[in-house]
Design a protein around this motif. Structure first.
Motif, PDB file in Angstrom:
ATOM      1  N   ASN A 118       0.793  -1.223   0.000  1.00 37.38           N
ATOM      2  CA  ASN A 118       0.000   0.000   0.000  1.00 37.38           C
ATOM      3  C   ASN A 118       0.831   1.281   0.000  1.00 37.38           C
ATOM      4  N   LEU A 119       2.106   1.216   0.421  1.00 38.46           N
ATOM      5  CA  LEU A 119       2.888   2.431   0.634  1.00 38.46           C
ATOM      6  C   LEU A 119       4.205   2.358  -0.138  1.00 38.46           C
ATOM      7  N   THR A 120       4.460   3.394  -0.966  1.00 33.70           N
ATOM      8  CA  THR A 120       5.708   3.464  -1.726  1.00 33.70           C
ATOM      9  C   THR A 120       6.322   4.856  -1.602  1.00 33.70           C
ATOM     10  N   LEU A 121       7.623   4.915  -1.762  1.00 35.40           N
ATOM     11  CA  LEU A 121       8.368   6.173  -1.759  1.00 35.40           C
ATOM     12  C   LEU A 121       9.063   6.314  -3.104  1.00 35.40           C
ATOM     13  N   SER A 122       8.917   7.483  -3.733  1.00 34.07           N
ATOM     14  CA  SER A 122       9.565   7.752  -5.017  1.00 34.07           C
ATOM     15  C   SER A 122      10.353   9.045  -4.919  1.00 34.07           C
ATOM     16  N   SER A 123      11.576   9.020  -5.436  1.00 35.50           N
ATOM     17  CA  SER A 123      12.427  10.203  -5.409  1.00 35.50           C
ATOM     18  C   SER A 123      13.097  10.365  -6.767  1.00 35.50           C
ATOM     19  N   ILE A 124      13.082  11.594  -7.277  1.00 38.32           N
ATOM     20  CA  ILE A 124      13.773  11.930  -8.527  1.00 38.32           C
ATOM     21  C   ILE A 124      14.605  13.185  -8.275  1.00 38.32           C
ATOM     22  N   THR A 125      15.907  13.085  -8.482  1.00 42.08           N
ATOM     23  CA  THR A 125      16.802  14.229  -8.319  1.00 42.08           C
ATOM     24  C   THR A 125      17.587  14.417  -9.605  1.00 42.08           C
ATOM     25  N   GLY A 126      17.558  15.634 -10.131  1.00 47.07           N
ATOM     26  CA  GLY A 126      18.246  15.895 -11.386  1.00 47.07           C
ATOM     27  C   GLY A 126      19.130  17.125 -11.282  1.00 47.07           C
ATOM     28  N   VAL A 127      20.310  17.039 -11.885  1.00 48.75           N
ATOM     29  CA  VAL A 127      21.238  18.163 -11.955  1.00 48.75           C
ATOM     30  C   VAL A 127      21.641  18.339 -13.415  1.00 48.75           C
ATOM     31  N   ARG A 128      21.617  19.576 -13.887  1.00 48.95           N
ATOM     32  CA  ARG A 128      21.976  19.836 -15.280  1.00 48.95           C
ATOM     33  C   ARG A 128      22.813  21.100 -15.348  1.00 48.95           C
ATOM     34  N   ALA A 129      23.895  21.041 -16.110  1.00 54.05           N
ATOM     35  CA  ALA A 129      24.799  22.186 -16.255  1.00 54.05           C
ATOM     36  C   ALA A 129      24.926  22.549 -17.729  1.00 54.05           C
ATOM     37  N   PHE A 130      24.848  23.854 -18.015  1.00 51.83           N
ATOM     38  CA  PHE A 130      24.978  24.364 -19.373  1.00 51.83           C
ATOM     39  C   PHE A 130      26.225  25.251 -19.445  1.00 51.83           C
ATOM     40  N   ASN A 131      27.072  24.995 -20.391  1.00 51.27           N
ATOM     41  CA  ASN A 131      28.230  25.842 -20.637  1.00 51.27           C
ATOM     42  C   ASN A 131      28.170  26.246 -22.097  1.00 51.27           C
ATOM     43  N   SER A 132      27.719  27.454 -22.340  1.00 50.07           N
ATOM     44  CA  SER A 132      27.437  27.837 -23.726  1.00 50.07           C
ATOM     45  C   SER A 132      27.960  29.227 -24.039  1.00 50.07           C
ATOM     46  N   ASP A 133      28.253  29.429 -25.297  1.00 50.00           N
ATOM     47  CA  ASP A 133      28.644  30.739 -25.808  1.00 50.00           C
ATOM     48  C   ASP A 133      27.950  30.911 -27.149  1.00 50.00           C
ATOM     49  N   GLU A 134      27.105  31.904 -27.232  1.00 51.18           N
ATOM     50  CA  GLU A 134      26.319  32.109 -28.451  1.00 51.18           C
ATOM     51  C   GLU A 134      26.468  33.547 -28.931  1.00 51.18           C
ATOM     52  N   LYS A 135      26.766  33.694 -30.188  1.00 55.38           N
ATOM     53  CA  LYS A 135      26.814  35.005 -30.827  1.00 55.38           C
ATOM     54  C   LYS A 135      25.754  35.034 -31.916  1.00 55.38           C
ATOM     55  N   PHE A 136      24.769  35.897 -31.752  1.00 56.29           N
ATOM     56  CA  PHE A 136      23.807  36.034 -32.835  1.00 56.29           C
ATOM     57  C   PHE A 136      23.430  37.483 -33.036  1.00 56.29           C
ATOM     58  N   ASP A 137      22.940  37.759 -34.214  1.00 53.67           N
ATOM     59  CA  ASP A 137      22.655  39.109 -34.668  1.00 53.67           C
ATOM     60  C   ASP A 137      21.192  39.150 -35.076  1.00 53.67           C
ATOM     61  N   ALA A 138      20.343  39.758 -34.235  1.00 51.71           N
ATOM     62  CA  ALA A 138      18.903  39.708 -34.476  1.00 51.71           C
ATOM     63  C   ALA A 138      18.433  40.725 -35.509  1.00 51.71           C
ATOM     64  N   TYR A 139      19.203  41.777 -35.730  1.00 55.66           N
ATOM     65  CA  TYR A 139      18.729  42.818 -36.648  1.00 55.66           C
ATOM     66  C   TYR A 139      19.810  43.354 -37.581  1.00 55.66           C
ATOM     67  N   GLY A 140      20.935  42.657 -37.659  1.00 53.75           N
ATOM     68  CA  GLY A 140      22.023  43.185 -38.474  1.00 53.75           C
ATOM     69  C   GLY A 140      22.852  44.202 -37.729  1.00 53.75           C
TER      70      GLY A 140
END
Length: 217
Positions: free
Chosen positions: A122-144
């Protein structure tokens, strides 16, 4: 265009532990010409994922580790702002000043730990642990005329819940957290603000920690 994917399943302990390793590679040249140099809207991504599962009498544990590397050319943007002399047709060449200097370089690392334990029928325990790391470099030109660079950031999320089901009706109560260290980052920036002549920046989810309850049948 190049695509490749595969996986390897490995039993470690019969009926107790197993492992799965998978990879995916996807690349294509940019299909939009940039009049200032280079091509836009291309793709080059490679990803790996390793999943390990451990089963015991009343408990199951899953550990998932993943990594992805992206190396894209620039992104094509359009504007109705006067003076740029560029077609608004998304398939026509763009004219973004930085030329070949536009890019997206990104590394994404993550780990997820899932634990399920049954105390009784009748009784259960559920655990979800998540870790996420982003290392990004973006160059964009939205209007010239505008360029943006965003550096890396990391996110940590979790859920922890109890489920009680004496008969057909079940009861659940749990805690959850999103971006618990309150990282500040943007998830979109671009042409959605063209009506007033400025790019629009959309921030990511701020820190949220809460409790939720559910009754079902």
């Amino acid at each position: 265009m190049t695509k490749s994917r595969g996986f390897i399943n490995t039993p470690i302990v019969k009926d107790k532990m197993a492992n799965r390793f998978a990879f995916d590679y996807d690349a294509r040249d940019g299909f939009i010409k940039n009049l200032a140099g280079g091509r836009l809207n291309g793709k080059s991504a490679i990803a790996f994922r390793n999943s390990t599962a451990w089963w015991m009498d009343n408990t199951s544990i899953d550990l998932v580790l993943d990594y992805q590397h992206d190396s894209y050319p620039g992104t094509s943007f359009r504007t109705e702002f006067p003076g740029f002399n560029v077609s608004t047709d998304p398939n026509d060449p763009a004219n973004l000043d930085m030329g070949k200097g536009l890019f997206i370089h990104r590394n994404v690392d993550g780990g997820t730990l899932l634990i399920n334990h049954s105390f009784n029928s009748n009784l259960t325990l559920s655990s979800i642990t998540g870790v996420r790391a982003f290392n990004s470099d973006e160059k964009f030109d939205a209007y010239g005329t505008y360029e943006l660079s965003q550096k890396g950031y990391g996110l940590c999320n979790f859920t922890l819940g109890w489920r009680y089901q004496p008969k057909k009706v079940y009861y659940e109560i749990g805690m959850f957290g999103k971006n618990i260290f309150d990282e500040k980052y943007i998830i979109d920036a671009g042409n959605s603000g063209r009506n007033n002549g400025f790019p629009t920046f959309i921030g990511g989810t701020r820190s949220v920690i809460g409790v939720q309850a559910k009754i079902g049948f």
